[in-house]
Write a protein that holds these residues in place. Structure first.
Motif, short mmCIF file in Angstrom:
data_model
loop_
_atom_site.label_atom_id
_atom_site.label_comp_id
_atom_site.label_asym_id
_atom_site.label_seq_id
_atom_site.Cartn_x
_atom_site.Cartn_y
_atom_site.Cartn_z
N ILE A 83 39.84 -8.02 12.40
CA ILE A 83 40.95 -8.01 11.35
C ILE A 83 41.67 -6.70 11.28
O ILE A 83 42.32 -6.77 10.28
CB ILE A 83 40.41 -8.75 10.15
CG1 ILE A 83 39.18 -7.88 9.60
CG2 ILE A 83 39.65 -10.13 10.20
CD1 ILE A 83 38.79 -8.34 8.12
N SER A 276 37.77 -10.03 -0.73
CA SER A 276 37.28 -9.74 0.69
C SER A 276 37.60 -8.18 0.80
O SER A 276 36.63 -7.47 1.28
CB SER A 276 38.13 -10.40 1.62
OG SER A 276 37.98 -11.88 2.00
N LYS A 325 33.54 -13.03 6.67
CA LYS A 325 33.88 -13.79 7.74
C LYS A 325 34.23 -15.30 7.43
O LYS A 325 34.97 -16.01 7.90
CB LYS A 325 32.69 -13.87 8.80
CG LYS A 325 32.69 -12.48 9.83
CD LYS A 325 31.57 -12.70 10.79
CE LYS A 325 31.71 -11.48 11.63
NZ LYS A 325 30.37 -11.66 12.56
N ARG A 326 33.47 -15.53 6.17
CA ARG A 326 33.50 -17.02 5.80
C ARG A 326 35.00 -16.95 4.91
O ARG A 326 35.29 -17.89 4.95
CB ARG A 326 32.34 -17.37 4.73
CG ARG A 326 32.54 -18.61 4.40
CD ARG A 326 32.46 -19.91 5.34
NE ARG A 326 32.49 -21.05 4.70
CZ ARG A 326 31.41 -21.90 4.54
NH1 ARG A 326 30.22 -21.43 4.58
NH2 ARG A 326 31.62 -23.05 3.94
N TYR A 328 37.40 -14.92 4.79
CA TYR A 328 38.96 -14.48 5.25
C TYR A 328 39.18 -14.57 6.54
O TYR A 328 38.48 -14.69 7.56
CB TYR A 328 38.85 -12.98 5.23
CG TYR A 328 40.57 -12.25 5.76
CD1 TYR A 328 41.39 -12.80 4.85
CD2 TYR A 328 40.60 -11.70 6.85
CE1 TYR A 328 43.00 -12.22 5.03
CE2 TYR A 328 42.06 -11.31 7.37
CZ TYR A 328 42.75 -11.53 6.49
OH TYR A 328 44.31 -11.27 6.91
N ASP A 329 40.06 -15.76 6.80
CA ASP A 329 40.48 -16.14 8.16
C ASP A 329 41.89 -15.83 8.50
O ASP A 329 42.74 -16.56 7.88
CB ASP A 329 40.24 -17.73 8.44
CG ASP A 329 40.61 -18.02 9.78
OD1 ASP A 329 40.92 -17.27 10.65
OD2 ASP A 329 40.45 -19.48 9.94
N SER A 331 44.05 -16.30 10.76
CA SER A 331 44.94 -17.52 11.47
C SER A 331 45.43 -18.44 10.39
O SER A 331 46.40 -19.01 10.76
CB SER A 331 44.02 -18.27 12.42
OG SER A 331 42.89 -18.85 11.65
N LYS A 332 44.66 -18.46 9.17
CA LYS A 332 45.42 -19.39 8.10
C LYS A 332 46.71 -19.18 7.91
O LYS A 332 47.68 -19.75 7.59
CB LYS A 332 44.45 -19.58 6.93
CG LYS A 332 43.05 -20.23 7.10
CD LYS A 332 42.14 -20.00 5.94
CE LYS A 332 40.87 -20.91 6.18
NZ LYS A 332 40.18 -20.56 4.79
N THR A 446 42.14 -8.06 18.74
CA THR A 446 43.07 -8.42 17.63
C THR A 446 44.59 -8.27 17.96
O THR A 446 45.28 -8.48 16.93
CB THR A 446 42.69 -7.81 16.34
OG1 THR A 446 42.71 -6.16 16.69
CG2 THR A 446 41.22 -8.03 15.96
N ASP A 449 46.97 -10.82 16.74
CA ASP A 449 47.51 -10.93 15.46
C ASP A 449 49.18 -10.16 15.47
O ASP A 449 49.78 -10.72 14.35
CB ASP A 449 46.57 -9.94 14.42
CG ASP A 449 45.37 -10.92 14.08
OD1 ASP A 449 45.57 -12.36 13.99
OD2 ASP A 449 44.32 -10.23 13.95
N LYS A 486 46.38 -19.82 17.92
CA LYS A 486 47.07 -19.37 16.63
C LYS A 486 48.58 -19.11 16.40
O LYS A 486 48.88 -18.86 15.40
CB LYS A 486 46.15 -18.00 16.17
CG LYS A 486 44.77 -18.21 16.11
CD LYS A 486 44.01 -16.92 15.69
CE LYS A 486 42.48 -17.41 16.14
NZ LYS A 486 41.74 -15.90 15.53
#
Length: 702
Positions: A83, A276, A325-326, A328-329, A331-332, A446, A449, A486
């Motif tokens: 990220i 996060s 990791k849970r 912050y994603d 791709s959202k 990455t 992104d 993505k």
């Protein structure tokens, strides 16, 4: 020594200029609050708890060390989480730069204060003066000599020789010995030498490539194992462990609250992102372990405190990683409220396209493809050029915007040939094409992104990326796969077999004439089986059909005269029929467009149709995803098998009988937050159009 040297090499001091007031506030408060909390907590423990002498002497140093954080540790941690070049990652990087500088200042002041507490002013001045002299000698003498030796033996722009790497490694050991001989820490000299070396290619990237493997996979594991062997967990006493561990947790809580509250107040960051960020800035690694060892060697902390601090580092860093990791994603954030596709693009308006380029050889086929899209005054092209370069030799990723000028740039930048070619292309299509070039330097894991972020911000309808069949192009194919998963708009992958495009393209000047080698036309074919991706491919081809030098052939595959798409989605089948009917009606007067229906029974019939296209077309367009249960795809691919190009695209790209034909595989953007919201938005857009545009818009929308 070599690790600290690499940290210096990968650190770009100029990134301090990019820190704004908001990230400065986050970085400063993230160090200030834990310093105040841990020092207050240690003072409270000393007052109300009966502490042993060694523990009481170690507690202030433990409190201070647990409040510190370092920029390289945060950068490597973000890189591991993939990220680092997201918007969240950039805020964390900028904040950690400030926090690292503040931590260095606090630690330096505390060391100087401890030395001067004995009324020995001479020692304080001698340490400061020695450090300044050593830094000046390294910057003004050692590095210039090494640079002069490299310039003499190799021309500019050439890769580093092995002898140069050896000279630099000898320089690392000389500076380390010089620092140790003058009473400074051994790490100081190599770190300063690394800072003087420019980050990135050619020197920085070459050093990282040579040293990273042996340091990360040989020296570092031995270093950690050596420190683990001297840690006797059984000798820890519960009372002392509780006091020291509570101090470390107070420091971690202070960092979290400092980053969390400041990011909410200053940047209006979403709560999950703020949480996060607070967790990321608690990461600890090799530099913190080096700090703990230094405190132990100077007798600032005892062995018991060192063991507890190392244990705390493992617990905190290991605990926050799965939580981040849970939470912050990245791709959202690429989810949008409307479909961004060529098919849904408003007619007679500018078409925004993002083009990803890895190598200079990608330029010519990409510009030819853009020219085939036939930009006009009523429907010009807005091209967002993104030159993708792998991050090597520096810690922080970069996204660099370029300014297009009339004169080609003389700078020896790896992006200049690519930017100059597109600059010429824009000049030869003035008022029809506008180019906005960028360079993205980031890790391959990455890099998508950067692509998706620009596509989202610029509201592009299409992303065009190249495809590589070479074995060593595994990283580029991974980037393509992530972009396909993505992307906030449609994606087209261009497969370039060779040079059947006319050689009149000049990659140096950007001049291009869209013709074939043997005829005055350019033959394009579309394979249509059904589905959203095939409809997008048809919209792509419909735009090309307006080009006066393009002959377009639409090949529709049918099974016994029925639609090949066997999906139970009746609405999808209806859209296929409507789009094809409208395409045929719209192209009825265009003699350069041909419609062919091919009856097939199974996959072998489909392969026969593909073989019949051998050397007949310069470009073949196909959708990426079709119904794998369809009879026309039987034997092509397993239902659970995933491919970058899809079943049809994989055959077209790998078949030798396609010769030098180029393949374009299209994926339509279908990921929207709420399709109902999209329908309402489209109705409002229709109301804002003129009567003449509504009919065309409705056709394109379907």
């Amino acid at each position: 020594m070599f690790y600290f040297f690499l940290i210096g090499v990968q650190t770009d001091p100029s990134i301090v200029k990019k820190v704004d007031r908001k990230t400065f506030a986050i970085g400063f408060v993230t160090v200030a609050i834990p310093c105040l909390l841990t020092q207050g907590w240690s003072a409270l423990l000393k007052t109300h708890v009966n502490l042993e002498t060694n523990l009481a002497n170690s507690l202030p140093a433990v409190a201070l060390a647990e409040s510190m954080l370092t920029f390289p540790t945060i950068a490597f941690f973000l890189h591991e989480l993939k990220i680092i070049n997201s918007d969240f990652g950039r805020v964390a990087m900028s904040s950690s730069i400030v926090s690292g500088l503040c931590s260095f200042c606090v630690m330096t002041i505390s060391i100087v204060a401890k030395i001067s507490s004995g009324n020995d002013t001479y020692n304080v001045l001698s340490v400061v003066a020695t450090g300044a002299v050593v830094a000046l000698v390294i910057v003004l003498v050692i590095w210039p000599v090494l640079k002069w030796m490299m310039r003499r033996s190799s021309p500019v722009g050439q890769p580093m020789k092995e002898s140069h790497v050896v000279h630099l490694l000898l320089g690392v050991m000389v500076t380390g010995l010089f620092s140790h001989a003058t009473g400074l820490h051994t790490y100081f000299g190599p770190f300063i030498l690394g800072l003087t070396i420019p980050a990135g290619p050619p020197v920085g990237s070459a050093l990282v490539e040579k040293l990273d493997l042996i340091i990360s996979w040989v020296f570092m594991p031995i270093f950690y194992a050596k420190n683990g062997l001297v840690m006797d967990l059984c000798a820890l006493r519960l009372k002392n462990y509780t006091i020291l561990q509570s101090t470390a947790l107070v420091g971690a809580f202070g960092k979290f609250m400092g980053a969390f509250l400041t990011s909410l107040l200053c940047t209006k960051m979403p709560i999950t992102d703020a949480i996060s960020l607070g967790l990321v800035l608690n990461a600890q690694g090799f530099l913190e372990l080096g700090l703990f060892k230094m405190l132990k060697s100077t007798m600032a902390i005892d062995n018991e405190a060192f063991v507890v601090m190392c244990t705390s580092m493992i617990l905190i860093t290991g605990g926050i990683t799965p939580i981040i990791k849970r939470l912050y994603d990245p791709s959202k954030r690429y989810m949008v409220y409307k479909r961004r596709t060529v098919m849904h693009a408003r007619p007679n308006s500018q078409l925004p396209v993002l083009v990803g380029i890895h190598d200079q050889e990608d330029v010519e086929p990409t510009i030819n493809l853009l020219q085939a899209l036939y930009p006009t005054e009523r429907s010009p092209l807005a091209i967002y050029l993104l030159h993708l370069i792998e991050l090597v030799g520096r810690a922080n990723p970069l996204l660099i915007p370029h300014k297009l000028t009339r004169r080609p740039s003389s700078k020896a930048s790896p992006s200049e040939p690519v930017v100059n070619a597109f600059r010429k292309y824009e000049q030869r299509n003035e008022s029809l094409v506008t180019v906005h070039p960028f360079t993205a330097i980031s890790p391959c894991a990455t890099m998508h992104d950067d692509v998706c972020t620009i596509a989202l911000d610029k509201k592009t309808s299409l992303i065009i990326v190249p495809f590589y069949k070479r074995f060593h192009a595994r990283k580029q194919r991974m980037i393509n796969k992530n972009v396909l998963e993505k992307a906030p708009c449609s994606v087209a992958i261009l497969v370039h077999h060779g040079g059947l495009f006319d050689s009149s393209f000049n990659s140096r000047s950007g001049a291009m004439t869209l013709t074939c080698q043997n005829e005055s036309c350019y033959n394009v074919a579309i394979l249509f089986l059904g589905g959203a991706d095939d409809r997008e491919a048809l919209a792509f081809g419909a735009r090309m059909a307006a080009h006066p030098n393009i002959n377009l052939t639409l090949v529709r595959l049918l099974v016994d005269g029925s639609i090949t798409n066997t999906s139970e989605d009746v609405e999808d089948n209806r859209l296929d029929c409507e789009v094809l009917s409208e395409f045929r009606e719209g192209m009825a007067d265009n003699y350069r467009v041909m419609y062919i229906e091919e009856l097939v029974m199974d996959g072998s019939g489909t392969m026969a149709v593909i073989r019949s296209m051998e050397n007949n077309y310069e470009l073949v367009i196909a959708g990426r995803n079709q119904d794998k249960r369809s009879l026309v795809l039987s034997g092509f691919m397993d239902e659970n098998e995933q491919s970058e190009l899809g079943a049809i695209g994989e055959v077209l790209a790998t078949a030798d009988f396609m010769g030098k034909s180029r393949i374009l595989v299209v994926q339509q953007h279908t990921k929207v937050v709420n399709d109902d919201n999209e329908n309402h938005r489209e109705k409002f857009r229709e109301q804002s159009m003129t009567i003449d545009d509504v009919e065309d818009w409705q056709i394109q929308k379907r």
